[in-house]
Motif scaffolding. Structure first.
Motif, PDB file in Angstrom:
ATOM      1  N   UNK A 169       0.819  -1.209   0.000  1.00  0.00           N
ATOM      2  CA  UNK A 169       0.000   0.000   0.000  1.00  0.00           C
ATOM      3  C   UNK A 169       0.854   1.261   0.000  1.00  0.00           C
ATOM      4  N   UNK A 170       2.150   1.141   0.304  1.00  0.00           N
ATOM      5  CA  UNK A 170       3.072   2.277   0.298  1.00  0.00           C
ATOM      6  C   UNK A 170       3.814   2.421  -1.017  1.00  0.00           C
ATOM      7  N   UNK A 171       3.622   1.496  -1.924  1.00  0.00           N
ATOM      8  CA  UNK A 171       4.303   1.547  -3.202  1.00  0.00           C
ATOM      9  C   UNK A 171       4.996   0.232  -3.514  1.00  0.00           C
ATOM     10  N   UNK A 172       5.805   0.269  -4.554  1.00  0.00           N
ATOM     11  CA  UNK A 172       6.547  -0.898  -5.007  1.00  0.00           C
ATOM     12  C   UNK A 172       7.987  -0.785  -4.535  1.00  0.00           C
ATOM     13  N   UNK A 173       8.469  -1.786  -3.801  1.00  0.00           N
ATOM     14  CA  UNK A 173       9.797  -1.752  -3.209  1.00  0.00           C
ATOM     15  C   UNK A 173      10.538  -3.045  -3.521  1.00  0.00           C
ATOM     16  N   UNK A 174      11.846  -2.908  -3.693  1.00  0.00           N
ATOM     17  CA  UNK A 174      12.687  -4.099  -3.753  1.00  0.00           C
ATOM     18  C   UNK A 174      12.807  -4.679  -2.356  1.00  0.00           C
ATOM     19  N   UNK A 175      12.908  -5.983  -2.259  1.00  0.00           N
ATOM     20  CA  UNK A 175      12.981  -6.613  -0.936  1.00  0.00           C
ATOM     21  C   UNK A 175      14.195  -6.137  -0.157  1.00  0.00           C
ATOM     22  N   UNK A 176      15.269  -5.799  -0.850  1.00  0.00           N
ATOM     23  CA  UNK A 176      16.453  -5.302  -0.154  1.00  0.00           C
ATOM     24  C   UNK A 176      16.216  -3.935   0.479  1.00  0.00           C
ATOM     25  N   UNK A 177      15.188  -3.216   0.047  1.00  0.00           N
ATOM     26  CA  UNK A 177      14.907  -1.895   0.616  1.00  0.00           C
ATOM     27  C   UNK A 177      14.605  -1.987   2.107  1.00  0.00           C
ATOM     28  N   UNK A 178      14.014  -3.093   2.528  1.00  0.00           N
ATOM     29  CA  UNK A 178      13.596  -3.224   3.919  1.00  0.00           C
ATOM     30  C   UNK A 178      14.756  -3.565   4.854  1.00  0.00           C
ATOM     31  N   UNK A 179      15.926  -3.823   4.291  1.00  0.00           N
ATOM     32  CA  UNK A 179      17.095  -4.147   5.112  1.00  0.00           C
ATOM     33  C   UNK A 179      17.983  -2.908   5.185  1.00  0.00           C
ATOM     34  N   UNK A 180      17.967  -2.239   6.325  1.00  0.00           N
ATOM     35  CA  UNK A 180      18.728  -1.008   6.505  1.00  0.00           C
ATOM     36  C   UNK A 180      19.544  -1.101   7.792  1.00  0.00           C
ATOM     37  N   UNK A 181      20.613  -0.320   7.818  1.00  0.00           N
ATOM     38  CA  UNK A 181      21.466  -0.278   9.011  1.00  0.00           C
ATOM     39  C   UNK A 181      20.797   0.538  10.099  1.00  0.00           C
ATOM     40  N   UNK A 182      21.324   0.408  11.306  1.00  0.00           N
ATOM     41  CA  UNK A 182      20.739   1.063  12.473  1.00  0.00           C
ATOM     42  C   UNK A 182      21.572   2.273  12.881  1.00  0.00           C
ATOM     43  N   UNK A 183      20.889   3.320  13.310  1.00  0.00           N
ATOM     44  CA  UNK A 183      21.521   4.511  13.870  1.00  0.00           C
ATOM     45  C   UNK A 183      21.051   4.629  15.304  1.00  0.00           C
ATOM     46  N   UNK A 184      21.996   4.784  16.216  1.00  0.00           N
ATOM     47  CA  UNK A 184      21.676   4.773  17.650  1.00  0.00           C
ATOM     48  C   UNK A 184      20.778   5.941  18.019  1.00  0.00           C
ATOM     49  N   UNK A 185      19.983   5.729  19.035  1.00  0.00           N
ATOM     50  CA  UNK A 185      19.106   6.776  19.547  1.00  0.00           C
ATOM     51  C   UNK A 185      19.883   7.687  20.486  1.00  0.00           C
ATOM     52  N   UNK A 186      19.442   8.956  20.565  1.00  0.00           N
ATOM     53  CA  UNK A 186      20.124   9.912  21.430  1.00  0.00           C
ATOM     54  C   UNK A 186      19.902   9.582  22.896  1.00  0.00           C
ATOM     55  N   UNK A 187      18.771   9.007  23.250  1.00  0.00           N
ATOM     56  CA  UNK A 187      18.494   8.635  24.627  1.00  0.00           C
ATOM     57  C   UNK A 187      18.502   7.129  24.811  1.00  0.00           C
ATOM     58  N   UNK A 188      17.486   6.619  25.467  1.00  0.00           N
ATOM     59  CA  UNK A 188      17.376   5.186  25.715  1.00  0.00           C
ATOM     60  C   UNK A 188      16.339   4.529  24.816  1.00  0.00           C
ATOM     61  N   UNK A 189      15.941   5.212  23.771  1.00  0.00           N
ATOM     62  CA  UNK A 189      14.932   4.658  22.883  1.00  0.00           C
ATOM     63  C   UNK A 189      15.515   3.635  21.925  1.00  0.00           C
ATOM     64  N   UNK A 190      14.659   3.176  21.023  1.00  0.00           N
ATOM     65  CA  UNK A 190      15.083   2.199  20.027  1.00  0.00           C
ATOM     66  C   UNK A 190      15.927   2.868  18.949  1.00  0.00           C
ATOM     67  N   UNK A 191      16.727   2.066  18.281  1.00  0.00           N
ATOM     68  CA  UNK A 191      17.563   2.573  17.193  1.00  0.00           C
ATOM     69  C   UNK A 191      16.689   2.976  16.014  1.00  0.00           C
ATOM     70  N   UNK A 192      17.241   3.819  15.163  1.00  0.00           N
ATOM     71  CA  UNK A 192      16.514   4.338  14.011  1.00  0.00           C
ATOM     72  C   UNK A 192      17.096   3.744  12.730  1.00  0.00           C
TER      73      UNK A 192
END
Length: 529
Positions: free
Chosen positions: A436-459
């Motif tokens: 529903x968000x468009x057409x994506x390659x399956x590899x698009x969903x695999x991204x690296x993580x960037x740490x959160x500034x506080x204690x939240x989840x990575x981005x």
């Protein structure tokens, strides 16, 4: 020193890559177009394989793997000799790896016109009217003045009546025949046309062409000068400056100031208005008008002719929301080849096979056909399993958008579905998912993580890139955001990111620096004023 012979027994483990296993691995990483071509080649080579006719009343592919198997592979229940294709999960392999145009070039849409059919009756007598009435009762207007309706192989080939798309070289060759009567100039002109690329630029050396044809260089250059006046304007240019100059001369706008602007295209690319104004010796208002005029020119005039239509991407997986807020994942049946093994033909041919060579050939064909059907079934199951896990992991992205894309790697998906990481890597290569968000390659969903500034989840790095793009698109002309300012805003949003990372993401998005963006906004403001 005496040597003695002795016998030792050693036990070791090794992975044997059988031809069938290699085939299964190969099929797993093929795109749907490559898979179709591979299956077509196998259908021509193997007499025991045949194409399963699609059921016109059948629906779309089902999400359950068992239903996919039953619908697509009618003969998949036959077991093949050798190792099962499940060994694909344990095979080692490669893991997943990690100046814009001024104008949108539009291709000419050319279509043919169909001839109108004359359906008026030729005979106005009562008998003619009676004949027409009877014909209408039997077959409608289609039966009047036309032969019997042809179906199947007897039907006319409609593609034979489609107008051929004219290429740039065809268009130039037509003009060449009208302009030059001298055979020598025509010969030079045909070679110049052959040296022109699809964008309309001349590739090659004129001196080499003159030496090849035994023609003086002056004659070659004179011929080129005349042909540079052909349509489309700007064709046969040797670089961008010459292409733009030809178009400006056609519009009678190549004055000294404009010529100076074309000569300093490097300053125009960096939007250095101060240096451009000094080079052209014009006012700010005149400079903005000149820049806008140059931007309206076509940097690739040849693309208007014979541009092949872009091939649309056909998704391998279809995802749609359900009323209970879950997601239905199914394979696209159009991308799955339908093949089966003709056992009846094999049994018939085996009775007439007498030589050892013929029997060996038939056994080999049967084994290859069985393995192909089983490999296609295994491929469909594996793609569906990986896609279902990706949808489960990225549920927030499908629901709320790219800001909620989670960091994801191959190992996470592989551990969740009990497969090898290399198998997931092969599945995600050249595969696409329609959501529903468009057409994506399956590899698009695999991204690296960037740490959160506080204690939240990575981005997710893709989500951070999207935020950077949104910030820059929303910035006002009076407050252009620098990379440091973007870092400060992201840290306020809970993203711990370095300035060099922001610069890297900005360059990957082809967004210029804050200095260049400020110059662009000044030019745009001057043009609007």
């Amino acid at each position: 020193m005496a040597f003695t012979a002795k016998l030792e027994l050693r036990q070791s483990h090794s992975l044997v890559m059988t031809p069938q296993l290699q085939q299964a691995i190969k099929l797993l990483q093929l795109s749907n177009m490559e898979l179709t071509a591979f299956v077509e080649a196998e259908l021509e080579r193997n007499p025991l394989l045949e194409r399963e006719e699609a059921d016109d009343t059948g629906g779309a592919g089902q999400g359950d793997a068992a239903e996919v198997e039953a619908r697509l592979f009618a003969d998949a229940k036959q077991e093949a000799n050798g190792q099962a294709a499940d060994a694909v999960d344990a095979a080692e392999g490669d893991t997943a790896g990690d100046d814009g145009e001024w104008l949108d070039l539009q291709a000419d849409d050319r279509g043919g016109q169909a001839d109108d059919l004359d359906t008026e009756p030729q005979d106005a007598s009562p008998e003619g009217d009676s004949f027409a009435t009877g014909a209408l009762k039997e077959g409608g207007w289609a039966s009047l003045g036309q032969g019997p309706r042809l179906d199947g192989d007897d039907a006319p080939n409609l593609e034979a009546y489609v107008a051929e798309v004219r290429t740039l070289k065809d268009h130039l060759a037509d003009q060449l025949a009208l302009v030059f009567a001298d055979p020598a100039r025509r010969l030079i002109g045909h070679h110049l046309i052959d040296m022109t690329d699809e964008a309309g630029y001349l590739q090659g050396d004129l001196a080499a062409l003159g030496e090849l044809l035994g023609a003086p260089l002056d004659l070659v250059e004179e011929t080129l000068t005349v042909m540079q006046g052909f349509d489309p304007c700007g064709v046969f240019a040797r670089d961008l400056r010459e292409c733009l100059t030809l178009q400006l001369k056609e519009q009678d706008r190549c004055d000294p100031a404009m010529a100076a602007l074309i000569e300093h295209l490097d300053l125009l690319a960096t939007h250095d208005l101060a240096a451009l104004k000094r080079a052209c010796r014009v006012s700010d208002e005149d400079l903005c008008d000149m820049i806008q005029e140059v931007k309206r020119l076509n940097p690739k005039p040849g693309l208007k002719y014979g541009s092949s239509p872009s091939q649309p991407i056909v998704p391998d997986v279809l995802v749609r929301p359900l009323p209970d807020a879950s997601w239905h994942v199914e394979l696209n049946s159009e991308t799955l080849p339908r093949v089966l093994v003709n056992q009846a033909y094999y049994a018939c041919v085996c009775k007439s096979a007498t030589s050892k060579h013929d029997k060996s050939y038939l056994v080999d064909c049967l084994q290859t056909a069985n393995w192909l059907v089983k490999s296609l079934d295994q491929r469909a199951r594996t793609i569906l399993k990986v896609a279902q896990e990706i949808v489960r992991q990225q549920d927030a992205f499908l629901t709320y958008g790219v800001r909620h894309l989670r960091p994801l790697n191959l190992r996470t998906v592989a551990d969740a579905i009990s497969m090898h990481e290399s198998t997931v890597s092969r599945v995600t290569a050249n595969k696409y998912m329609a959501t529903n968000r468009g057409l994506f390659e399956l590899k698009y969903f695999f991204t690296s993580a960037i740490a959160a500034a506080g204690e939240g989840d990575a981005h997710s790095s893709e989500a951070v890139r999207h935020r950077i793009k949104e910030m820059i698109e929303a910035e006002p002309a009076s407050e252009v955001l620098s990379d440091d300012k973007i870092v400060e805003r992201l840290k306020l949003d809970g993203v711990d990111i370095a300035r060099r990372t922001v610069a890297k993401y900005r360059e990957a998005l082809r967004i210029p620096s804050s200095v260049q963006r400020r110059r662009q906004k000044r030019i745009a403001a001057g043009a609007s004023a």
